[in-house]
Write an enzyme that holds these catalytic residues in place. Structure first.
Site, PDB file in Angstrom:
ATOM      1  N   ASP A   1      -4.883 -40.741 -60.631  1.00  0.00           N
ATOM      2  CA  ASP A   1      -3.626 -40.991 -61.313  1.00  0.00           C
ATOM      3  C   ASP A   1      -3.687 -40.508 -62.758  1.00  0.00           C
ATOM      4  O   ASP A   1      -4.750 -40.160 -63.291  1.00  0.00           O
ATOM      5  CB  ASP A   1      -3.325 -42.491 -61.259  1.00  0.00           C
ATOM      6  CG  ASP A   1      -1.860 -42.800 -61.479  1.00  0.00           C
ATOM      7  OD1 ASP A   1      -1.036 -41.867 -61.436  1.00  0.00           O
ATOM      8  OD2 ASP A   1      -1.532 -43.977 -61.698  1.00  0.00           O
TER       9      ASP A   1
ATOM     10  N   TYR B   1     -16.113 -45.099 -57.577  1.00  0.00           N
ATOM     11  CA  TYR B   1     -15.481 -45.156 -58.892  1.00  0.00           C
ATOM     12  C   TYR B   1     -16.315 -46.034 -59.820  1.00  0.00           C
ATOM     13  O   TYR B   1     -16.955 -46.991 -59.375  1.00  0.00           O
ATOM     14  CB  TYR B   1     -14.071 -45.755 -58.796  1.00  0.00           C
ATOM     15  CG  TYR B   1     -13.006 -44.773 -58.387  1.00  0.00           C
ATOM     16  CD1 TYR B   1     -12.280 -44.070 -59.342  1.00  0.00           C
ATOM     17  CD2 TYR B   1     -12.724 -44.539 -57.045  1.00  0.00           C
ATOM     18  CE1 TYR B   1     -11.292 -43.172 -58.971  1.00  0.00           C
ATOM     19  CE2 TYR B   1     -11.743 -43.644 -56.658  1.00  0.00           C
ATOM     20  CZ  TYR B   1     -11.033 -42.962 -57.633  1.00  0.00           C
ATOM     21  OH  TYR B   1     -10.069 -42.065 -57.265  1.00  0.00           O
TER      22      TYR B   1
END
Length: 281
Positions: free
Chosen positions: A81, A140
């Site tokens: 994003d 992540y």
């Protein structure tokens, strides 16, 4: 059923998207980027009043077009994003030319890229390989700064908490994130995934110098899921809530039970793996 692969992504409208039929060599790239000045990974040709915005995919495809003298489609392992970084993103494309040795692609592509994107490695992969659909897991890392004032050079890459959280309590809550889980509590409004279930390999907090790191590895993630998890874990610890409270919120499948979404700048796509078990839920 193949799951929708999203990684802290914008909502996808192209479920099942694949690259065009193989023409030439299939090249897999590993790359990094500073996401601060990008509107995410995915090319968005009509996002701003019908005009394109700056995305990582678009600038790399522009570089590939200059090298190949024709448009080249690039597929990433996930669409990070706006504002999210990558230490090791993976992406593949088909090259219709064979005059460039595969190991020379990083140097060739980097010559046409801005400094906030770098190609690190390139290798040829089988024609049916897909950076998106062949990936078995994504990892992540979210970087937290417990003090008030990070170094100026770190401001774009950490979330300053202004308090010192108890890592033991954070890890007690993170232990709830193991195995196949319905992660609907941590899905952003507008997520287009067909299923909210994900298989989480591990989730934990640890210290790294002056920072606290939250690492989570799963087969895939819902839109803004890692940021929602991070914000919830931090807010629960700060307010004195327990692992039992976090587990109840997780099992509720109710976004209202989660905390605020952590800011984008602390999040990095850390690694993409193509070995291990491919899980579809």
């Amino acid at each position: 059923m193949m799951m929708t692969v999203q990684s802290e992504m914008q909502p996808a409208s192209d479920e099942g998207e694949r690259l065009p039929a193989a023409r030439g060599r299939n090249i897999l790239l590993t790359l990094s980027y500073d996401g601060t000045d990008f509107c995410g990974w995915q090319r968005q040709d009509k996002a701003a009043g019908g005009k394109p915005v700056r995305t990582v995919q678009a600038v790399i495809e522009a570089a590939l077009a200059k090298i190949h003298k024709a448009p080249v489609a690039l597929q990433g392992s996930g669409r990070t994003d706006s504002g999210v970084h990558a230490a090791s993103q993976a992406a593949n494309f088909f090259s219709p030319i064979d005059s460039i040795p595969v190991e020379r692609y990083p140097l060739a592509i980097n010559a046409f890229l801005p400094p906030d994107v770098r190609i690190h490695t390139a290798r040829e992969v089988p024609a049916d390989f897909s950076a998106r659909f062949s990936a078995t897991s994504r990892t992540y890392r979210y970087f937290l700064y417990p003090g008030d004032a990070p170094q100026a050079s770190e401001m774009r890459y950490v979330w300053a908490l202004h308090h010192q959280p108890d890592i033991r309590i954070l890890n007690e809550m993170a232990q709830c994130l193991q195995g196949e889980i319905d992660c609907a509590t941590f899905a952003a409004s507008g997520d287009a995934s067909l299923s909210t279930k994900r298989y989480i390999e591990h989730a934990c907090f640890f210290t790294e110098g002056s920072k606290i790191v939250f690492e989570i590895c799963a087969n895939a993630f819902l839109w803004k899921m890692v940021r929602s998890l991070t914000g919830t874990l931090v807010s629960f610890e700060k307010s004195g809530r327990t692992a039992a409270d976090f587990e109840r919120a997780l099992k509720s499948a109710d976004r209202a039970q989660a905390g605020a979404t952590a800011p984008a700048q602390g999040l990095f796509l850390w690694n993409v793996s193509f070995s291990g078990i491919r899980r579809h839920v």
